[in-house]
Design an enzyme around this catalytic site. Sequence first.
Site, mmCIF file in Angstrom:
data_model
loop_
_atom_site.group_PDB
_atom_site.id
_atom_site.type_symbol
_atom_site.label_atom_id
_atom_site.label_comp_id
_atom_site.label_asym_id
_atom_site.label_seq_id
_atom_site.Cartn_x
_atom_site.Cartn_y
_atom_site.Cartn_z
ATOM 1 N N GLU A 39 0.962 -1.181 -0.020
ATOM 2 C CA GLU A 39 0.068 0.530 -0.109
ATOM 3 C C GLU A 39 0.828 1.323 -0.081
ATOM 4 O O GLU A 39 1.930 1.216 0.956
ATOM 5 C CB GLU A 39 -0.904 -0.255 1.418
ATOM 6 C CG GLU A 39 -1.732 1.416 1.255
ATOM 7 C CD GLU A 39 -2.715 0.934 2.488
ATOM 8 O OE1 GLU A 39 -3.719 1.478 2.691
ATOM 9 O OE2 GLU A 39 -2.723 0.093 3.183
ATOM 10 N N LYS A 105 -9.841 1.706 -2.652
ATOM 11 C CA LYS A 105 -10.404 1.444 -1.484
ATOM 12 C C LYS A 105 -11.473 1.795 -0.645
ATOM 13 O O LYS A 105 -11.414 3.082 -0.652
ATOM 14 C CB LYS A 105 -9.354 1.685 0.161
ATOM 15 C CG LYS A 105 -9.229 0.921 1.239
ATOM 16 C CD LYS A 105 -8.146 1.580 1.491
ATOM 17 C CE LYS A 105 -7.727 1.076 3.082
ATOM 18 N NZ LYS A 105 -6.648 1.507 4.039
ATOM 19 N N CYS A 139 -5.603 -3.760 2.489
ATOM 20 C CA CYS A 139 -5.693 -3.338 3.787
ATOM 21 C C CYS A 139 -6.511 -3.400 4.353
ATOM 22 O O CYS A 139 -6.866 -4.590 4.431
ATOM 23 C CB CYS A 139 -4.923 -1.720 4.431
ATOM 24 S SG CYS A 139 -3.643 -1.914 5.875
#
Length: 248
Positions: A39, A105, A139
């Site tokens: 990331e 995300k 994540c």
Amino acid sequence: MKAAIIQSAPVQGRISENLESLDRLLEGQTGADVYVLPEMFASGQYLDPSDIAETMDGLSVNWLRRKSKELDAAVAGSIAIHENGKYLNRLCFATPDGALVTYDKRHLFSYSGENLHFSPGNERVIVKFRGVRFLLQVCYDLRFPVFSRNRNDYDAIIYVAAWPDRRILAWDTLLRARALENQAFVIAANRSGQDQYGTYMGHSVLIGPYGDTLSACPDNVQSVSFGTIDMEMLERFRNKFPVLADAD
């Protein structure tokens, strides 16, 4: 298919230097079909990305495109992007033909305040490359199994992360759970090193659909690890043990 997991340690804010460091790390590391970076691989993690966010024609996206052509492989990693007045934590999947598939995300880490600066994505994104269907995730998405539920529409999940040591047991456990419950490969690239938010040992790994570790980077160092995504084995396993057909 061969997959390469890249465990790097970006220095915050030093985008050009980090990209040069990745060039050195990847020198001679050929032979994979897909390379997965952590990331915010170029900038390091920022809760407020206003000083380092790039456009889709910035250094990091162009580096991904160039590296994909050089390696004749897909190269994926997330970048802080400024677009239409919003900041997005965007996972970019570049392919040698010049195509670029993106995923923003979905789950922002409100515990740290990420949601105060970034805007969430709202689309579930799957990209097919060289016969393998990849679900793209970033994540914190790892903690939300409903969002990543296999609808019999992917074969592998890509997770890119900056997941700190103090929660590394959750990382290890949930990666294996996502592989097992979805009968899928999991390619997980986590950063190493440290920043003002914590330290990162990595635990970057390729996990098979049986939950077994197929490849892993050593702890606390920048490295590249290679493993195999065996689609024939996956098809045999799914046909023999059709868990996905019984899902809610």
